[in-house]
Write an enzyme that holds these catalytic residues in place. Structure first.
Site, mmCIF file in Angstrom:
data_model
loop_
_atom_site.group_PDB
_atom_site.id
_atom_site.type_symbol
_atom_site.label_atom_id
_atom_site.label_comp_id
_atom_site.label_asym_id
_atom_site.label_seq_id
_atom_site.Cartn_x
_atom_site.Cartn_y
_atom_site.Cartn_z
ATOM 1 N N THR A 123 23.969 -6.756 21.871
ATOM 2 C CA THR A 123 22.996 -6.447 20.817
ATOM 3 C C THR A 123 21.676 -7.104 21.204
ATOM 4 O O THR A 123 21.675 -8.174 21.811
ATOM 5 C CB THR A 123 23.485 -7.036 19.475
ATOM 6 O OG1 THR A 123 24.521 -6.204 18.976
ATOM 7 C CG2 THR A 123 22.376 -7.127 18.436
ATOM 8 N N ARG A 135 31.160 1.921 9.861
ATOM 9 C CA ARG A 135 31.020 0.462 9.766
ATOM 10 C C ARG A 135 29.563 0.061 10.038
ATOM 11 O O ARG A 135 28.937 0.577 10.966
ATOM 12 C CB ARG A 135 31.944 -0.219 10.786
ATOM 13 C CG ARG A 135 31.867 -1.741 10.808
ATOM 14 C CD ARG A 135 30.971 -2.235 11.921
ATOM 15 N NE ARG A 135 30.961 -3.708 12.017
ATOM 16 C CZ ARG A 135 30.096 -4.388 12.771
ATOM 17 N NH1 ARG A 135 29.205 -3.746 13.500
ATOM 18 N NH2 ARG A 135 30.115 -5.689 12.798
ATOM 19 N N VAL A 136 29.022 -0.834 9.249
ATOM 20 C CA VAL A 136 27.671 -1.353 9.467
ATOM 21 C C VAL A 136 27.773 -2.864 9.585
ATOM 22 O O VAL A 136 28.450 -3.512 8.770
ATOM 23 C CB VAL A 136 26.734 -0.958 8.304
ATOM 24 C CG1 VAL A 136 25.356 -1.591 8.490
ATOM 25 C CG2 VAL A 136 26.612 0.563 8.216
ATOM 26 N N GLY A 137 27.111 -3.425 10.584
ATOM 27 C CA GLY A 137 27.139 -4.875 10.772
ATOM 28 C C GLY A 137 25.942 -5.557 10.127
ATOM 29 O O GLY A 137 25.303 -5.022 9.208
ATOM 30 N N ASP A 138 25.633 -6.736 10.621
ATOM 31 C CA ASP A 138 24.565 -7.566 10.042
ATOM 32 C C ASP A 138 23.161 -7.123 10.451
ATOM 33 O O ASP A 138 22.180 -7.390 9.744
ATOM 34 C CB ASP A 138 24.759 -9.028 10.483
ATOM 35 C CG ASP A 138 24.743 -9.167 11.998
ATOM 36 O OD1 ASP A 138 25.365 -8.336 12.697
ATOM 37 O OD2 ASP A 138 24.110 -10.119 12.505
ATOM 38 N N THR A 157 22.800 -12.324 16.653
ATOM 39 C CA THR A 157 23.763 -11.487 17.363
ATOM 40 C C THR A 157 25.124 -12.150 17.305
ATOM 41 O O THR A 157 25.222 -13.378 17.356
ATOM 42 C CB THR A 157 23.349 -11.259 18.826
ATOM 43 O OG1 THR A 157 24.402 -10.544 19.488
ATOM 44 C CG2 THR A 157 23.085 -12.553 19.575
ATOM 45 N N GLY A 158 26.160 -11.342 17.196
ATOM 46 C CA GLY A 158 27.513 -11.895 17.133
ATOM 47 C C GLY A 158 28.355 -11.062 16.187
ATOM 48 O O GLY A 158 28.023 -9.905 15.900
ATOM 49 N N GLY A 205 29.264 -9.422 13.307
ATOM 50 C CA GLY A 205 28.404 -9.103 12.186
ATOM 51 C C GLY A 205 28.991 -9.453 10.831
ATOM 52 O O GLY A 205 28.260 -9.894 9.924
#
Ligand code: ASP
Length: 311
Positions: free
Chosen positions: A182, A210-213, A233-234, A236
């Site tokens: 990312t 799916r949606v991350g941070d 980054t990581g 989420g």
């Protein structure tokens, strides 16, 4: 908010001076993964340098911080090595479904989630920020993107053989959290304004939808003129539960914490939510910070004091 102020397992580095133009970038944090090689690291470092060059040149010319972070992000989105734009991680159905966010220190922010046809997802995030009264668009289609003047392409453009191999391996061996890629950028311009931007394909083999941070202001991306610009980054899910980026800003702004301590404590909270990763931080006044609690983070910075790139 956890009280932890010092965490030995969080790597902390510093960038630039207390004031003046500064660009800090990351291209993902995690484990090195079984396909790590000197050649791949060299390629990543070359791409990081090109991204720094693109963004920093603008800062030198007096451009606003948001122009610099977008320029750096576009270079990294186009680099297939990183998990954003071309080369994005693939969902369990083999699709590149991308998220991006841009935020400036006046509190203005734009984001997209689940975009599949914006050639540079950061351009779509910027369009949301500048051309709509909204903050976050889910799955904007090609017609919507084109109405904003954002360049589009076929979904296949983003899919690379490397990411197809990663997906096949994840589906055969079970999910493994490897180095992800990312990308993110934070900048301070000649007028002292700051901005943050982040762009991602998410996690290999994630379920569609799916949606991350990354596109969530305050989770993976945040900027506030009273405190700092932050890009994360990581994993989420853990960054969302920790509202990690906003937590760093609040620790600085309301807690009076040093930015490096604030980043380390927020990463401790991410760890408490079973996550790992890293973040880059530029305070309104103060040195930039690069911090991570994972094995590695692709990262770099440039200022009048010099440049550093590491993968
Ligand atoms: N934070 C991103 C996400 O969860 C992934 C990453 O940074 O590697 O979507």
């Amino acid at each position: 908010m956890p009280q932890t102020t010092s965490t030995p397992h969080v790597v902390r580095e510093f960038a630039g001076s207390e004031d003046g133009i500064l660009l800090v970038i990351h291209a993902g944090a995690g484990n090195r993964g079984k396909h790590d090689s000197p050649e791949r690291r060299a390629q990543a470092e070359q791409d990081l340098r090109r991204a720094l060059e693109a963004g920093y040149t603008l800062l030198e010319q007096g451009a606003p911080a948001q122009d610099a972070v977008c320029a750096a992000i576009r270079v990294m989105e186009d680099a297939p090595e990183f998990n954003a734009g071309r080369g994005a991680a693939l969902t369990s159905t083999g699709l590149a479904q991308m998220d991006a966010c841009l935020m400036t220190d006046d509190g203005e922010v734009g984001a997209v989630a689940g975009v599949t046809t914006a050639r540079n997802p950061i351009d779509a995030a910027r369009a949301v920020k500048e051309q709509t009264k909204h903050v976050l668009f889910a799955v904007p289609d090609t017609a919507q993107l084109e109405s904003w003047g954002v360049a589009t392409c076929e979904p296949d453009y983003f899919i690379t053989p490397d990411r197809q191999r990663s997906l096949a391996e994840a589906q055969a061996d079970g999910d493994e959290w490897e180095k992800h890629g990312t990308i993110g950028a934070v900048a301070r311009d000649a007028e002292g304004h700051i901005a943050a931007a982040t762009s991602t394909g998410g996690i290999t083999n994630q379920l569609p939808g799916r949606v991350g941070d990354t596109p969530l202001p305050g989770c993976g991306t945040y900027a506030n003129g009273e405190s700092a610009a932050v890009s994360c980054t990581g994993i989420g899910e853990a960054f969302i539960k920790a509202t990690a980026a906003r937590q760093v800003a609040d620790r600085i702004n309301y807690g009076g914490q040093d930015p490096a301590d604030a980043a380390a404590a927020a990463l401790d909270d991410v760890a408490a939510h079973h996550g790992e990763g890293g973040m880059i931080v530029i305070p309104a006044h103060g040195r930039g910070v690069l911090a991570f609690n994972s094995e590695m983070m692709n990262r770099g910075w440039r200022s009048p004091d010099g440049e550093s790139v590491q993968s």
